[in-house]
Design an enzyme around this catalytic site. Structure first.
Site, PDB file in Angstrom:
ATOM      1  N   ARG A  51       0.848  -1.187   0.000  1.00 48.76           N
ATOM      2  CA  ARG A  51       0.000   0.000   0.000  1.00 48.76           C
ATOM      3  C   ARG A  51       0.890   1.245   0.000  1.00 48.76           C
ATOM      4  O   ARG A  51       2.093   1.153   0.272  1.00 48.76           O
ATOM      5  CB  ARG A  51      -0.944   0.037   1.199  1.00 48.76           C
ATOM      6  CG  ARG A  51      -0.305  -0.349   2.520  1.00 48.76           C
ATOM      7  CD  ARG A  51      -1.087   0.092   3.702  1.00 48.76           C
ATOM      8  NE  ARG A  51      -0.828   1.515   3.942  1.00 48.76           N
ATOM      9  CZ  ARG A  51       0.287   2.006   4.472  1.00 48.76           C
ATOM     10  NH1 ARG A  51       1.296   1.229   4.793  1.00 48.76           N
ATOM     11  NH2 ARG A  51       0.426   3.315   4.673  1.00 48.76           N
ATOM     12  N   ALA A  53       1.077   5.068  -2.336  1.00 48.13           N
ATOM     13  CA  ALA A  53       1.200   5.345  -3.774  1.00 48.13           C
ATOM     14  C   ALA A  53       2.594   5.034  -4.336  1.00 48.13           C
ATOM     15  O   ALA A  53       2.701   4.329  -5.339  1.00 48.13           O
ATOM     16  CB  ALA A  53       0.798   6.790  -4.053  1.00 48.13           C
ATOM     17  N   ARG A  82      -6.088  -0.895  -8.763  1.00 53.78           N
ATOM     18  CA  ARG A  82      -6.455   0.204  -7.864  1.00 53.78           C
ATOM     19  C   ARG A  82      -6.745   1.408  -8.737  1.00 53.78           C
ATOM     20  O   ARG A  82      -5.879   2.251  -8.958  1.00 53.78           O
ATOM     21  CB  ARG A  82      -5.294   0.543  -6.891  1.00 53.78           C
ATOM     22  CG  ARG A  82      -4.911  -0.537  -5.898  1.00 53.78           C
ATOM     23  CD  ARG A  82      -5.858  -0.666  -4.714  1.00 53.78           C
ATOM     24  NE  ARG A  82      -5.977   0.531  -3.915  1.00 53.78           N
ATOM     25  CZ  ARG A  82      -5.193   0.835  -2.871  1.00 53.78           C
ATOM     26  NH1 ARG A  82      -4.243   0.037  -2.493  1.00 53.78           N
ATOM     27  NH2 ARG A  82      -5.391   1.939  -2.199  1.00 53.78           N
ATOM     28  N   GLN A 180      -3.298   3.173  11.279  1.00 56.14           N
ATOM     29  CA  GLN A 180      -2.006   3.078  10.588  1.00 56.14           C
ATOM     30  C   GLN A 180      -0.847   3.536  11.473  1.00 56.14           C
ATOM     31  O   GLN A 180       0.306   3.283  11.139  1.00 56.14           O
ATOM     32  CB  GLN A 180      -2.006   3.920   9.307  1.00 56.14           C
ATOM     33  CG  GLN A 180      -2.915   3.403   8.224  1.00 56.14           C
ATOM     34  CD  GLN A 180      -4.240   4.145   8.222  1.00 56.14           C
ATOM     35  OE1 GLN A 180      -4.687   4.649   9.255  1.00 56.14           O
ATOM     36  NE2 GLN A 180      -4.876   4.205   7.079  1.00 56.14           N
ATOM     37  N   ASP A 220      -1.068  13.515   0.996  1.00 60.21           N
ATOM     38  CA  ASP A 220      -1.520  12.755  -0.170  1.00 60.21           C
ATOM     39  C   ASP A 220      -1.523  13.607  -1.420  1.00 60.21           C
ATOM     40  O   ASP A 220      -1.310  13.119  -2.524  1.00 60.21           O
ATOM     41  CB  ASP A 220      -2.922  12.187   0.085  1.00 60.21           C
ATOM     42  CG  ASP A 220      -2.842  10.955   0.951  1.00 60.21           C
ATOM     43  OD1 ASP A 220      -2.297   9.950   0.471  1.00 60.21           O
ATOM     44  OD2 ASP A 220      -3.269  11.003   2.113  1.00 60.21           O
ATOM     45  N   ASN A 230      -4.569  14.989   3.585  1.00 61.42           N
ATOM     46  CA  ASN A 230      -3.856  13.873   4.208  1.00 61.42           C
ATOM     47  C   ASN A 230      -4.870  13.102   5.055  1.00 61.42           C
ATOM     48  O   ASN A 230      -6.053  13.462   5.127  1.00 61.42           O
ATOM     49  CB  ASN A 230      -2.681  14.406   5.049  1.00 61.42           C
ATOM     50  CG  ASN A 230      -1.693  13.315   5.434  1.00 61.42           C
ATOM     51  OD1 ASN A 230      -1.322  12.489   4.605  1.00 61.42           O
ATOM     52  ND2 ASN A 230      -1.282  13.290   6.681  1.00 61.42           N
TER      53      ASN A 230
END
Lengths: 320, 320
Positions: A51, A53, A82, A180, A220, A230
């Site tokens: 996982r 990017a 994805r 996470q 992100d 994010n």
């Protein structure tokens, strides 16, 4: 990154097999997932063996190398894994171009992956300068080596500072709903960096008590004006940091800046399913009748950001 | 409070038996715990069948009534259950005085309990005036009927407003580590009030998006100057409310004001054990090697408070 004392990466190529740290098993068990075929790689991306990017991009270039013989079919399979991952599509196009131009597929893939790793390392080297001995630093979510092949973005400065012998302590937000923060704790635990996981509710308490000197998170997507999206909760920590005069830094490669987006108001936030909040590792933590709302990300206005740590240096936010 | 459509309380007296909603089973199962003896009542307090200072006080007066024949021994047993609960000691002393002065033990206990309920009802009636049709309101933790016999403190305004026919929506913070937001969700679900549980990380997101108009929480202790201690995370929500110009109210009976404490800096915060964060309902949610820090409460400075909703009216905070 260090795993059980040895240098390791989130994924790597070994005798034409793509090996992945199986992130579905973390932070509970360390298992290696071996992908021998394009289908295996596609499965690893789709099922979240890997996982983040940049790490997904790396998986894609290795997948393309394995499936070189039927490039279009390979690309198709990988693209379907994805459908919203920008790095995935970019990586696939890159490999098509390289292979079409006669480049060796494994050389091209390796070059792509090393480039990601070097950018993260650079982020670490620039970010490390912000870390002083004795500092206590907060991070949110996992912007670590697991998501970026090696080093990480927000975690890269911690790795570089620790390896230079600096002494500091990391507060790790649990980061509900998906927790996470535990992946971050696992990375820090493996690296040997002092840390503690805290409830997301407790970050403000530690800030107010003068126990947090610096905040570093990933991003992100960063809009043209500096607003950034994010993991949900990032905005809360940024507001609390400002209220307590604590510098808040965003660590991300320059590719995260999306100049096609004027400001944060243009970023669309995904609402995700109920089970993310109502279950942890498949175990129910809420009764069946519970109604939830679950936005996955938030947008933090640039006014809360002290600076952006990139592979080209730290961009100080003149608005802060 | 409503439970399965009927009027109910967190605990009550029925044919000389003290009946408790068993809060150890909530929000998963509705079970009644029957205490026939002083030992049963002591167990209920100690094992957290009943929780929340006012509800513990109510359990103690009923316990004293059951154990009237040997008042000193009964008092001793009950005092030993939760050694830091102020309401517990106050309730025991009250019953000793009443019984010693020849008052009927059940009348005295009933008077004590009704007094708690009436104060909460008054808090509801004053607080209800803040709630307008169409409002979206955030609450944190469980300052509900379960903790106060009936109505609750922060939840009392919701009950009164709903029964008056007002239409509003409640955002309920999950309230990690102990997830008491689920008790709040259970109370609202039973009452029929529209609501959703959110990750503690998401409150800021909803505030920034204009989806929260008002915040109401309870308080464990309010210092002379208005600073107050409450469940961890309350401070975070108060800072976020101020940043987004959302009024933040504290609902508590006047007995929560502790004039012996000058300001919030004098309130000592308890650090609690690792298992609260690492387990949910006895299920592990973190690996064994995880290191945690777990402050149970935080202190919110008065500057973030719009007002205090008490049984004597709303005290507006002139500092806001």
């Amino acid at each position: 990154m260090k795993i059980e004392g040895k240098d390791c990466r989130a994924l790597w190529l070994e005798n034409s097999i793509v090996k992945f740290i199986d992130q579905r098993k973390l932070p509970y068990k360390l298992e290696i997932f071996s992908a021998k075929t394009v289908d295996d790689v596609a499965f690893a991306i789709k099922d979240m063996v890997v996982r983040g990017a940049p790490a997904i991009g790396a998986a894609a270039v290795y997948g393309m190398a394995l499936g070189k013989k039927d490039l279009q079919k390979t690309a198709e399979k990988l693209r379907a894994t994805r459908p919203t991952a920008y790095d995935l599509f970019y990586a696939i196009e890159y490999m098509i171009e390289q292979i079409t131009n006669g480049k060796d597929e494994f050389d091209a893939a390796t070059k792509y992956v090393e480039d990601i790793v070097q950018r993260c390392k650079k982020i670490g080297e620039y970010g490390e300068k912000l870390i002083k001995n004795g500092m206590k630093i907060l991070t949110h979510c996992n912007a670590g080596a697991l998501a970026t092949v090696d080093y990480g973005t927000a975690l890269a400065p911690f790795r570089v500072a620790y390896r230079k012998g600096k002494d500091f302590f990391v507060y790790v937000d649990e980061t509900r709903p998906r927790c996470q923060g535990l992946l971050t704790a696992w990375e820090l635990h493996q690296e040997g960096i002092k840390h503690a996981v805290i409830a997301d509710n407790a970050a403000g308490y530690f800030m107010k008590n003068g126990e947090i000197d610096l905040v570093i998170t990933g991003a992100d997507r960063i809009a043209k004006n500096g607003d950034f999206a994010n993991k949900i909760g990032t905005y809360e920590k940024a507001v609390l940091a400002k209220e307590n005069d604590i510098p808040f830094y965003v660590a991300a490669p320059v590719s995260t800046f999306d100049n096609s987006i004027e400001d944060g108001s243009k970023i669309i936030i995904e609402e995700r399913g109920r089970s993310e909040l109502a279950e942890i590792n498949g175990k129910k933590v809420m009764p069946d009748w519970t109604t939830v709302k679950n936005p996955a990300f938030d947008v933090t206005p640039k006014a809360y950001v002290a600076g952006y740590i990139t592979e080209e240096g730290i961009i100080k936010n003149k608005y802060v």
